[in-house]
Design a protein around this motif. Structure first.
Motif, PDB file in Angstrom:
ATOM      1  N   ALA A 181     102.530  68.950  69.496  1.00  0.00           N
ATOM      2  CA  ALA A 181     103.435  69.417  70.547  1.00  0.00           C
ATOM      3  C   ALA A 181     103.168  68.697  71.855  1.00  0.00           C
ATOM      4  CB  ALA A 181     103.282  70.928  70.732  1.00  0.00           C
ATOM      5  N   ALA A 182     101.879  68.483  72.163  1.00  0.00           N
ATOM      6  CA  ALA A 182     101.532  67.820  73.421  1.00  0.00           C
ATOM      7  C   ALA A 182     101.871  66.339  73.395  1.00  0.00           C
ATOM      8  CB  ALA A 182     100.044  68.010  73.713  1.00  0.00           C
ATOM      9  N   ALA A 183     101.909  65.741  72.209  1.00  0.00           N
ATOM     10  CA  ALA A 183     102.132  64.298  72.116  1.00  0.00           C
ATOM     11  C   ALA A 183     103.587  63.912  72.315  1.00  0.00           C
ATOM     12  CB  ALA A 183     101.651  63.789  70.758  1.00  0.00           C
ATOM     13  N   VAL A 184     104.501  64.844  72.137  1.00  0.00           N
ATOM     14  CA  VAL A 184     105.924  64.516  72.237  1.00  0.00           C
ATOM     15  C   VAL A 184     106.305  64.318  73.697  1.00  0.00           C
ATOM     16  CG1 VAL A 184     108.273  65.303  71.810  1.00  0.00           C
ATOM     17  CG2 VAL A 184     106.490  65.759  70.135  1.00  0.00           C
ATOM     18  N   SER A 185     106.772  63.142  74.022  1.00  0.00           N
ATOM     19  CA  SER A 185     107.247  62.874  75.377  1.00  0.00           C
ATOM     20  C   SER A 185     108.700  63.298  75.501  1.00  0.00           C
ATOM     21  CB  SER A 185     107.130  61.380  75.696  1.00  0.00           C
ATOM     22  OG  SER A 185     107.884  61.054  76.847  1.00  0.00           O
ATOM     23  N   PRO A 186     109.058  64.005  76.576  1.00  0.00           N
ATOM     24  CA  PRO A 186     110.478  64.346  76.744  1.00  0.00           C
ATOM     25  C   PRO A 186     111.358  63.114  76.832  1.00  0.00           C
ATOM     26  CG  PRO A 186     109.216  64.839  78.740  1.00  0.00           C
ATOM     27  CD  PRO A 186     108.222  64.535  77.667  1.00  0.00           C
ATOM     28  N   LEU A 187     110.810  62.004  77.324  1.00  0.00           N
ATOM     29  CA  LEU A 187     111.615  60.789  77.435  1.00  0.00           C
ATOM     30  C   LEU A 187     111.926  60.187  76.071  1.00  0.00           C
ATOM     31  CD1 LEU A 187     109.956  59.121  80.558  1.00  0.00           C
ATOM     32  CD2 LEU A 187     112.054  60.473  80.439  1.00  0.00           C
ATOM     33  N   SER A 188     111.142  60.533  75.050  1.00  0.00           N
ATOM     34  CA  SER A 188     111.450  60.058  73.700  1.00  0.00           C
ATOM     35  C   SER A 188     112.558  60.874  73.055  1.00  0.00           C
ATOM     36  CB  SER A 188     110.197  60.117  72.822  1.00  0.00           C
ATOM     37  OG  SER A 188     109.837  61.459  72.526  1.00  0.00           O
ATOM     38  N   MET A 189     112.937  61.990  73.689  1.00  0.00           N
ATOM     39  CA  MET A 189     113.932  62.885  73.105  1.00  0.00           C
ATOM     40  C   MET A 189     115.275  62.830  73.833  1.00  0.00           C
ATOM     41  SD  MET A 189     111.843  64.206  70.871  1.00  0.00           S
ATOM     42  CE  MET A 189     112.652  65.660  70.214  1.00  0.00           C
ATOM     43  N   VAL A 190     115.419  61.934  74.812  1.00  0.00           N
ATOM     44  CA  VAL A 190     116.646  61.920  75.613  1.00  0.00           C
ATOM     45  C   VAL A 190     117.852  61.619  74.739  1.00  0.00           C
ATOM     46  CG1 VAL A 190     115.493  61.305  77.766  1.00  0.00           C
ATOM     47  CG2 VAL A 190     116.275  59.507  76.229  1.00  0.00           C
ATOM     48  N   SER A 191     118.981  62.163  75.142  1.00  0.00           N
ATOM     49  CA  SER A 191     120.192  62.037  74.339  1.00  0.00           C
ATOM     50  C   SER A 191     120.830  60.664  74.445  1.00  0.00           C
ATOM     51  CB  SER A 191     121.208  63.095  74.781  1.00  0.00           C
ATOM     52  OG  SER A 191     121.656  62.831  76.106  1.00  0.00           O
ATOM     53  N   GLY A 192     120.544  59.928  75.511  1.00  0.00           N
ATOM     54  CA  GLY A 192     121.193  58.647  75.730  1.00  0.00           C
ATOM     55  C   GLY A 192     122.428  58.754  76.596  1.00  0.00           C
ATOM     56  N   ALA A 193     122.978  59.961  76.728  1.00  0.00           N
ATOM     57  CA  ALA A 193     124.137  60.181  77.595  1.00  0.00           C
ATOM     58  C   ALA A 193     123.659  60.427  79.023  1.00  0.00           C
ATOM     59  CB  ALA A 193     124.942  61.377  77.097  1.00  0.00           C
ATOM     60  N   PRO A 194     124.517  60.187  80.017  1.00  0.00           N
ATOM     61  CA  PRO A 194     124.131  60.499  81.397  1.00  0.00           C
ATOM     62  C   PRO A 194     123.819  61.982  81.558  1.00  0.00           C
ATOM     63  CG  PRO A 194     126.103  59.125  81.349  1.00  0.00           C
ATOM     64  CD  PRO A 194     125.846  59.559  79.932  1.00  0.00           C
ATOM     65  N   VAL A 195     122.960  62.296  82.520  1.00  0.00           N
ATOM     66  CA  VAL A 195     122.660  63.691  82.826  1.00  0.00           C
ATOM     67  C   VAL A 195     123.961  64.399  83.183  1.00  0.00           C
ATOM     68  CG1 VAL A 195     121.456  65.222  84.422  1.00  0.00           C
ATOM     69  CG2 VAL A 195     120.333  63.145  83.585  1.00  0.00           C
ATOM     70  N   ALA A 196     124.224  65.504  82.511  1.00  0.00           N
ATOM     71  CA  ALA A 196     125.527  66.162  82.656  1.00  0.00           C
ATOM     72  C   ALA A 196     125.725  66.756  84.045  1.00  0.00           C
ATOM     73  CB  ALA A 196     125.676  67.247  81.590  1.00  0.00           C
ATOM     74  N   HIS A 197     124.690  67.371  84.594  1.00  0.00           N
ATOM     75  CA  HIS A 197     124.824  68.057  85.881  1.00  0.00           C
ATOM     76  C   HIS A 197     123.687  67.621  86.798  1.00  0.00           C
ATOM     77  CE1 HIS A 197     127.902  70.574  84.058  1.00  0.00           C
ATOM     78  NE2 HIS A 197     127.064  70.851  83.070  1.00  0.00           N
ATOM     79  N   PRO A 198     123.854  66.494  87.498  1.00  0.00           N
ATOM     80  CA  PRO A 198     122.781  66.022  88.379  1.00  0.00           C
ATOM     81  C   PRO A 198     122.528  67.004  89.515  1.00  0.00           C
ATOM     82  CG  PRO A 198     124.809  64.825  88.807  1.00  0.00           C
ATOM     83  CD  PRO A 198     125.054  65.649  87.577  1.00  0.00           C
ATOM     84  N   ALA A 199     121.279  67.087  89.925  1.00  0.00           N
ATOM     85  CA  ALA A 199     120.926  67.981  91.028  1.00  0.00           C
ATOM     86  C   ALA A 199     121.511  67.444  92.326  1.00  0.00           C
ATOM     87  CB  ALA A 199     119.410  68.088  91.140  1.00  0.00           C
ATOM     88  N   PRO A 200     122.128  68.300  93.137  1.00  0.00           N
ATOM     89  CA  PRO A 200     122.671  67.825  94.414  1.00  0.00           C
ATOM     90  C   PRO A 200     121.547  67.357  95.326  1.00  0.00           C
ATOM     91  CG  PRO A 200     122.748  70.223  94.298  1.00  0.00           C
ATOM     92  CD  PRO A 200     122.344  69.745  92.942  1.00  0.00           C
ATOM     93  N   ALA A 201     121.752  66.218  95.971  1.00  0.00           N
ATOM     94  CA  ALA A 201     120.733  65.660  96.861  1.00  0.00           C
ATOM     95  C   ALA A 201     121.147  65.714  98.328  1.00  0.00           C
ATOM     96  CB  ALA A 201     120.429  64.218  96.464  1.00  0.00           C
ATOM     97  N   MET A 202     122.403  66.034  98.604  1.00  0.00           N
ATOM     98  CA  MET A 202     122.877  66.072  99.986  1.00  0.00           C
ATOM     99  C   MET A 202     122.185  67.202 100.755  1.00  0.00           C
ATOM    100  SD  MET A 202     125.081  64.324 101.856  1.00  0.00           S
ATOM    101  CE  MET A 202     126.304  63.681 100.712  1.00  0.00           C
ATOM    102  N   LEU A 203     121.746  66.901 101.970  1.00  0.00           N
ATOM    103  CA  LEU A 203     121.134  67.925 102.818  1.00  0.00           C
ATOM    104  C   LEU A 203     122.154  69.016 103.106  1.00  0.00           C
ATOM    105  CD1 LEU A 203     118.775  68.865 104.705  1.00  0.00           C
ATOM    106  CD2 LEU A 203     119.927  67.563 106.522  1.00  0.00           C
ATOM    107  N   PRO A 204     121.857  70.274 102.773  1.00  0.00           N
ATOM    108  CA  PRO A 204     122.810  71.347 103.053  1.00  0.00           C
ATOM    109  C   PRO A 204     122.863  71.638 104.553  1.00  0.00           C
ATOM    110  CG  PRO A 204     120.782  72.269 102.200  1.00  0.00           C
ATOM    111  CD  PRO A 204     120.637  70.777 102.111  1.00  0.00           C
ATOM    112  N   PRO A 205     123.896  72.329 105.017  1.00  0.00           N
ATOM    113  CA  PRO A 205     123.972  72.672 106.444  1.00  0.00           C
ATOM    114  C   PRO A 205     122.886  73.668 106.830  1.00  0.00           C
ATOM    115  CG  PRO A 205     125.722  73.747 105.210  1.00  0.00           C
ATOM    116  CD  PRO A 205     125.069  72.794 104.260  1.00  0.00           C
ATOM    117  N   LEU A 206     122.716  73.837 108.138  1.00  0.00           N
ATOM    118  CA  LEU A 206     121.768  74.831 108.631  1.00  0.00           C
ATOM    119  C   LEU A 206     122.101  76.208 108.065  1.00  0.00           C
ATOM    120  CD1 LEU A 206     121.594  73.733 112.373  1.00  0.00           C
ATOM    121  CD2 LEU A 206     119.675  73.687 110.764  1.00  0.00           C
ATOM    122  N   ILE A 207     121.058  76.982 107.775  1.00  0.00           N
ATOM    123  CA  ILE A 207     121.281  78.338 107.266  1.00  0.00           C
ATOM    124  C   ILE A 207     122.032  79.176 108.292  1.00  0.00           C
ATOM    125  CG2 ILE A 207     120.116  80.456 106.533  1.00  0.00           C
ATOM    126  CD1 ILE A 207     117.879  78.705 105.418  1.00  0.00           C
ATOM    127  N   GLY A 208     121.753  78.944 109.536  1.00  0.00           N
ATOM    128  CA  GLY A 208     122.431  79.661 110.615  1.00  0.00           C
ATOM    129  C   GLY A 208     122.151  78.989 111.941  1.00  0.00           C
TER     130      GLY A 208
END
Length: 521
Positions: free
Chosen positions: A227-254
């Motif tokens: 279990a420890a030997a399996v790299s997540p990068l060896s299991m990638v689907s090959g397709a682009p990440v479906a929902h990339p994390a937003p990187a834009m700085l959000p506005p001020l909370i208030g």
């Protein structure tokens, strides 16, 4: 008339009985081994056994393991089924004495293949959770059984014997000798054959000594190691990440003097590479947690709610408060409230501070808080937030991973990522235009590694270690960020193109800490 003495006939009969009994006993061992292969845990960690065996191998053996990884990984389901069926067929052949010649040959070859791949040439010194004995020993037993049959020939204690009586040609497939030769005196070998035998023994000894390093370094093929030997990068689907994390700085909370922040701890399944999931401990159901954007001098009223399954807490690097009060651990279903004034501008991390902190952070409990300075920095056209961190994984099943605390302690990350997902901004680049000032708030959540942040093909127009306009560095192309630290970078691009941003630690870049900033005219 049979001239063989009665005593010799009885001895031969007992040899046949003993040979059949040993064959059946070995068949029981192989049958148990085959039954273990049909358990779900074997399939869940199948690729891991091979990857675990490849770890620590000498360079001259790595092409062999890389070859099998390239063959097996994309066809894991086929190899799982083939392994199960082959071992089951071998067990049946041994138990019933069916097609013994083929059974012994296939058994020896299959065992040697297992020994040289999944067991990593482990020799007879490592025990596997799905093997009652190392595969090399299995191969030797198969060879010994074949030699024994060659000496004794046909035996009435086998299914082959009864099939051959009805179909005489079956003997050519099943038997090593059409007649017993136990009563014959073996002739002495001539020197040509003796020299060939000596040469074969020398080659075997040289190979055994050459693989001794594998036997001493390879980890046992247990489910935990697999279990420890399996790299997540060896299991990638090959397709682009479906929902990339937003990187834009959000506005001020208030915009007022006081803002309220509620953060909820809880377990969630998150994506850490394309098609690969992780059972994470989170703030707000994502890793990293939500970006908090406040202004210097604002009072931040924090409500922390623990909806997780264990003790959790929250620690703000932007705050100056008594940690035994504000950062205390709370039980599941409870909450804690406190306030702090954002006195110092900059990019800061917040994280769970419950011991062991390494485990809580390593499982995803961190995020960024951006404190704008009272005296503004030069106006930026585009603002992004990047949280760099590491994933230390072990396989649960298929493409689902969870944390490996021993890897965290040993600092053996499987991924180094920006905003939680390896390479996600290669498929979904950040964007800017020529001449625009691009501001990057980069926080190293760690929990262990220093980041050497760099934009390939670019030069930072300004580096703000603490977001103070009076503390500005210029002329830097790479700048270090320690775990728990945040730095603000400005960049202006004069030419259109795709500019990779990376952790210039090459290993980190290779396992996920790389993305693209696409600049258009």
């Amino acid at each position: 008339m049979n001239s063989t003495p009665v005593s010799e006939q009885r001895s031969a009969a007992w040899l046949l009985v003993a040979a059949a009994g040993l064959r059946a006993a070995f068949g029981v061992v192989v049958a148990i081994d085959a039954a273990l292969k049909w358990r779900p845990g074997f399939a869940a960690h199948y690729v891991g056994y091979l990857q675990n065996a490849a770890n620590g191998q000498p360079p001259w053996l790595m092409p062999w393991f890389n070859l099998w990884l390239r063959i097996v990984v994309p066809n894991a389901h086929f190899f799982i089924s083939a392994t199960r069926l082959i071992e089951t067929a071998i067990a049946i052949g041994l138990l019933l004495g069916f097609a013994r010649r083929v059974t012994y040959l296939v058994g020896a070859a299959f065992s040697l293949l297992i020994w040289s791949t999944a067991e990593g040439f482990g020799g007879p010194y490592t025990a596997g959770a799905t093997n009652l004995g190392p595969a090399l020993v299995y191969a030797l037993v198969f060879i010994a059984a074949a030699l024994f049959d060659r000496l004794l020939g046909s035996t009435p204690y086998s299914l082959d014997y009864f099939i051959s009586r009805r179909f005489p040609r079956w003997g050519a497939l099943a038997e090593w000798a059409p007649k017993r030769i136990w009563q014959q005196t073996p002739p002495a070998l001539d020197w040509d054959h003796q020299l060939a035998a000596i040469g074969a023994i020398v080659v075997a000894l040289v190979f055994a000594l050459a693989t001794l390093g594998s036997a001493t370094r390879a980890s046992p093929p247990t489910p935990e190691n697999a279990a420890a030997a399996v790299s997540p990068l060896s299991m990638v689907s090959g397709a682009p990440v479906a929902h990339p994390a937003p990187a834009m700085l959000p506005p001020l909370i208030g915009n007022g003097d006081t803002v309220a922040v509620t953060l909820v701890a809880g377990d969630a399944t998150v994506e850490i590479a394309s098609g690969v999931q992780y059972l994470a401990w989170t703030f707000g159901g994502s890793v990293p947690g939500p970006v908090l954007h406040v202004r210097q001098g604002q009072t931040v009223n924090v409500t922390f709610v623990n909806n997780g399954m264990m003790l959790h807490s929250i620690d703000f690097h932007a705050a100056q408060v008594a940690p035994n009060v504000a950062y205390r651990s709370v039980n599941p279903g409870e909450k804690v409230q406190f306030s702090f004034i954002a006195l110092v501008p900059g990019a800061f991390v917040y994280h769970c501070g419950t011991p062991p902190v390494l485990q809580h952070m390593g499982n995803g409990m961190y995020g960024a808080i951006i404190v704008d300075p009272a005296e503004p920095l030069p106006v930026a056209d585009v603002n992004y937030v990047l949280v760099q961190s590491e994933w230390y994984t072990q396989q649960v099943s298929g493409t689902q991973m969870t944390g490996d605390y021993q890897k965290m302690l040993d600092v053996r990350p499987d991924e180094v990522v920006f905003n939680g997902v390896a390479f996600q901004y290669n498929d979904h680049p950040l964007t800017a235009k020529v001449g625009q000032r691009v501001r990057l708030y980069v926080v190293d959540a760690g929990p262990n590694l220093v980041s050497a942040f760099h934009i390939i093909g670019g030069m930072f127009a300004a580096v703000y270690p603490d977001a103070d306009a009076h503390h500005t560095l210029t002329g830097a192309s790479t700048y270090p960020i320690s775990p728990g630290q945040g730095v603000v970078f400005d960049a202006v691009f004069q030419q259109p193109g795709k500019y990779p941003f990376v952790d210039h630690s090459m290993r980190a870049m290779e396992i996920g800490a790389a993305g693209l900033l696409e600049v258009t005219p």
